[in-house]
Write a protein that holds these residues in place. Structure first.
Motif, short mmCIF file in Angstrom:
data_model
loop_
_atom_site.label_atom_id
_atom_site.label_comp_id
_atom_site.label_asym_id
_atom_site.label_seq_id
_atom_site.Cartn_x
_atom_site.Cartn_y
_atom_site.Cartn_z
N VAL A 108 46.03 -22.30 53.14
CA VAL A 108 45.81 -20.85 53.07
C VAL A 108 45.71 -20.24 54.48
N HIS A 133 36.45 -20.52 49.06
CA HIS A 133 37.47 -21.39 48.49
C HIS A 133 36.85 -22.38 47.52
N ASN A 184 45.64 -17.25 45.64
CA ASN A 184 46.35 -17.82 46.79
C ASN A 184 47.86 -17.72 46.57
N ARG A 229 42.45 -34.95 46.08
CA ARG A 229 41.22 -35.53 46.62
C ARG A 229 40.51 -36.17 45.43
N GLN A 272 35.11 -32.72 41.16
CA GLN A 272 35.76 -31.45 40.79
C GLN A 272 37.11 -31.66 40.11
N LYS A 273 37.84 -32.67 40.54
CA LYS A 273 39.24 -32.81 40.11
C LYS A 273 39.40 -33.46 38.74
N GLU A 299 38.35 -25.30 39.24
CA GLU A 299 39.40 -25.21 40.26
C GLU A 299 39.52 -23.77 40.75
N GLY A 354 43.70 -23.89 43.30
CA GLY A 354 44.62 -25.01 43.13
C GLY A 354 45.97 -24.61 43.68
C1 GLC Z 1 39.51 -25.17 47.68
C2 GLC Z 1 39.68 -25.25 46.17
C3 GLC Z 1 41.11 -25.08 45.70
C4 GLC Z 1 41.80 -23.96 46.45
C5 GLC Z 1 41.70 -24.19 47.94
C6 GLC Z 1 42.39 -23.11 48.77
O1 GLC Z 1 39.65 -26.40 48.31
O2 GLC Z 1 39.15 -26.45 45.66
O3 GLC Z 1 41.11 -24.81 44.32
O4 GLC Z 1 43.17 -23.88 46.07
O5 GLC Z 1 40.35 -24.22 48.32
O6 GLC Z 1 41.89 -21.83 48.52
#
Ligand code: GLC
Ligand code: ADP
Length: 482
Positions: free
Chosen positions: A18, A165, A248, A302, A306-307, A380, A383
């Motif tokens: 990002v 995030h 995103n 990862r 969470q995943k 999430e 993602g």
């Molecule tokens: C975080 C989140 C993920 C997201 C990323 C970028 O690591 O776990 O879902 O896409 O940030 O914003």
């Protein structure tokens, strides 16, 4: 933009993607931005053309001044500044050591980065309209601006924006670190920086920022409810209209199967021959039986709670017993998952391939060479992998949470439309049956499968729209500031 990660310099997850893309998209819209990052020792200064620009720079932390140096690189027209401070950034990893133990001084390391970024604006005479912080690591920027820089000629007019995030990582540290941060003790209260007697970076950022966002509309909704708010829902709700979700984007310059240099073959929606080559090469790479007709389920992730990969682990044996499929898995993190998936490949030679580690090229092979991409996340925020998979014609199988729900359209078996397969209950049998649904579509309804690939590849999550949304958020923050 203050961040602890940015592609192509330092990455552990989507945050880096990002921060590597948004400033460039803002530039396309006519805005000028700069990025501030740590100069981690893992960053290759020569290859990435990073040059020293300023030394020394003094940064006040509590009652002492730390002396660092500043370097600079050009990221497609966006200046990126690197804070060099050996004591904090000359380490094995970004946040933890090789045994996945967080560094004990992370509060100090990232508060220092944040203050150094603000100090840099002053030393450069760069007068920002917006200081944009990302995650707990730089969240305190908002607090520093409000507490210390409100009448500063350079920073006094800057409004602060915080992007979350991941709400679960809040940067919670013992109160003994507080003096070093250099914030006033009267701000160490439960309505501001304190939580349960500890310092909470993210909470402080939320309270002080002029505007806050997270990375998908659905995750914004989820986090405003007590169950999804990780203890911070009241503070997020307290922002009113100044907390929302902005999805995103994907950097399609980098993530495009037609031009991806990491792939053994390129392809586009009009000619998928290259995808078949990627599949064959992936099977060779992992020692899987070479067959174009067996679907490959891919995972790149990862390995953290969470995943939801424990859900996959719980159903793998049944899956492999009852379905003609192959698995291609890449990831690292929690040791029990590493052992499980590593061992799975040994138990099912020719059917399961696992690589434990972080590998950019392999992640793209898996994305291109697989038929389905599995993301059973418990939560999430956005993602990115499912968004990349869509463009690579690899249909996501996802739990309908956060940004996964926002970005994937459920398969409609009557009309043969949709871009992926979603399930809701966070349990192994829901995942199992949804994988079964996808696999039966592959074998029994190939026309639907092909139509879905076309629909998936035509999805457009480019940054342009999201960047324009960030500009609106910046304007909101500025309006709130004055
Ligand atoms: C975080 C989140 C993920 C997201 C990323 C970028 O690591 O776990 O879902 O896409 O940030 O914003
Ligand atoms: P998160 O930031 O929570 O990890 P995202 O889906 O937003 O999730 O982004 C993950 C990013 O990290 C993607 O670019 C993905 O390809 C990359 N990634 C994750 N694990 C690996 C790995 N083991 N090797 C290479 N890339 C990885």
């Amino acid at each position: 933009m203050l961040s602890s990660e940015c592609v192509p310099y330092a990455k552990t997850g989507g945050l880096a993607d990002v921060v590597g893309a948004l400033p460039k998209a803002l530039r396309q819209l006519g805005h000028q931005s700069m990025v501030v990052l740590p100069l981690y020792s893992s960053i290759d200064r020569v290859r990435l053309k990073i040059e020293p620009v300023l030394s020394p720079m003094g940064v006040w932390m509590g009652d002492r001044q730390e002396w660092c140096a500043v370097h600079r690189a050009d990221m497609d027209g966006v200046p990126v500044y690197f804070i060099e401070f050996e004591q904090y950034f000359n380490r094995w990893g970004l946040y933890h050591d090789a045994a996945f133990r967080d560094y004990a001084d992370n509060a100090r390391r990232f508060a220092f980065l944040t203050r150094a970024g603000l100090q840099l604006c002053k030393d450069l005479g760069f007068k920002p309209d917006i200081v944009h912080a990302h995650d707990w690591q730089t969240a305190l920027a908002a607090a520093y601006l409000k507490v210390w820089h409100w009448d500063d000629p350079i920073l006094g007019q800057a409004a602060s924006v915080l992007t979350i995030h991941n709400l679960a990582y809040q940067g919670v540290y013992p109160a003994t670190d507080f003096a070093y941060l250099g914030l006033r003790w009267d701000n160490f209260t439960p309505d501001k920086l304190e939580a349960h007697g500890a310092i909470n970076f993210l909470k402080g950022g939320i309270v002080y920022a002029d505007a806050v966002n997270t990375v998908s509309p659905n995750y914004a909704r989820e986090t405003k409810a007590p169950a999804g708010g990780c203890g911070l829902a009241p503070f997020l709700n307290g922002k009113g209209e100044r907390y929302r979700g902005i999805l995103n984007g994907a950097d399609y310059q980098s993530w495009d199967p037609a031009h991806d240099l990491h792939l053994p073959a390129n392809y586009d929606a009009a000619d998928l021959n290259g995808k078949a080559v990627c599949k064959r090469k992936l099977q060779q790479r992992f020692g899987l039986a070479e067959s174009p007709r067996v679907p490959i389920l891919g995972v790149v992730s990862r390995f953290v709670g969470q995943k939801g990969l424990d859900l996959l682990a719980a159903t793998c044996d049944e899956l492999l017993r009852s379905m003609q499929v192959q698995l291609a898995i890449l990831g690292s993190g929690e040791k029990d998952l590493e052992h499980y998936f590593g061992g799975l490949a040994a138990r099912y030679p020719g059917r399961v391939g696992t690589h434990i580690g972080y590998d950019e090229a392999l992640s793209r092979w898996i994305t291109a060479g697989s038929d389905f991409f599995i993301m059973p996340s418990r939560y999430e925020p956005c993602g990115l992998n499912q968004i990349y998979s869509l463009r690579y014609g690899t249909l996501p199988i996802v739990r309908a949470t956060g940004g996964l729900d926002d970005t994937i359209q459920q398969y409609d078996e009557t009309h043969g439309t949709g871009t992926g397969f979603k399930f809701w209950d966070p349990n192994a049998s829901a995942l199992y049956y949804t994988i079964g649904w996808a696999v039966s579509t592959y074998y029994d309804r190939p026309a639907h499968h092909q139509a879905m690939i076309q629909q998936a590849m035509a999805q457009d999550f480019s940054w342009e729209r999201s960047a324009a949304d960030y500009v609106r958020l910046y304007e909101q923050a500025r309006a709130a500031r004055t």
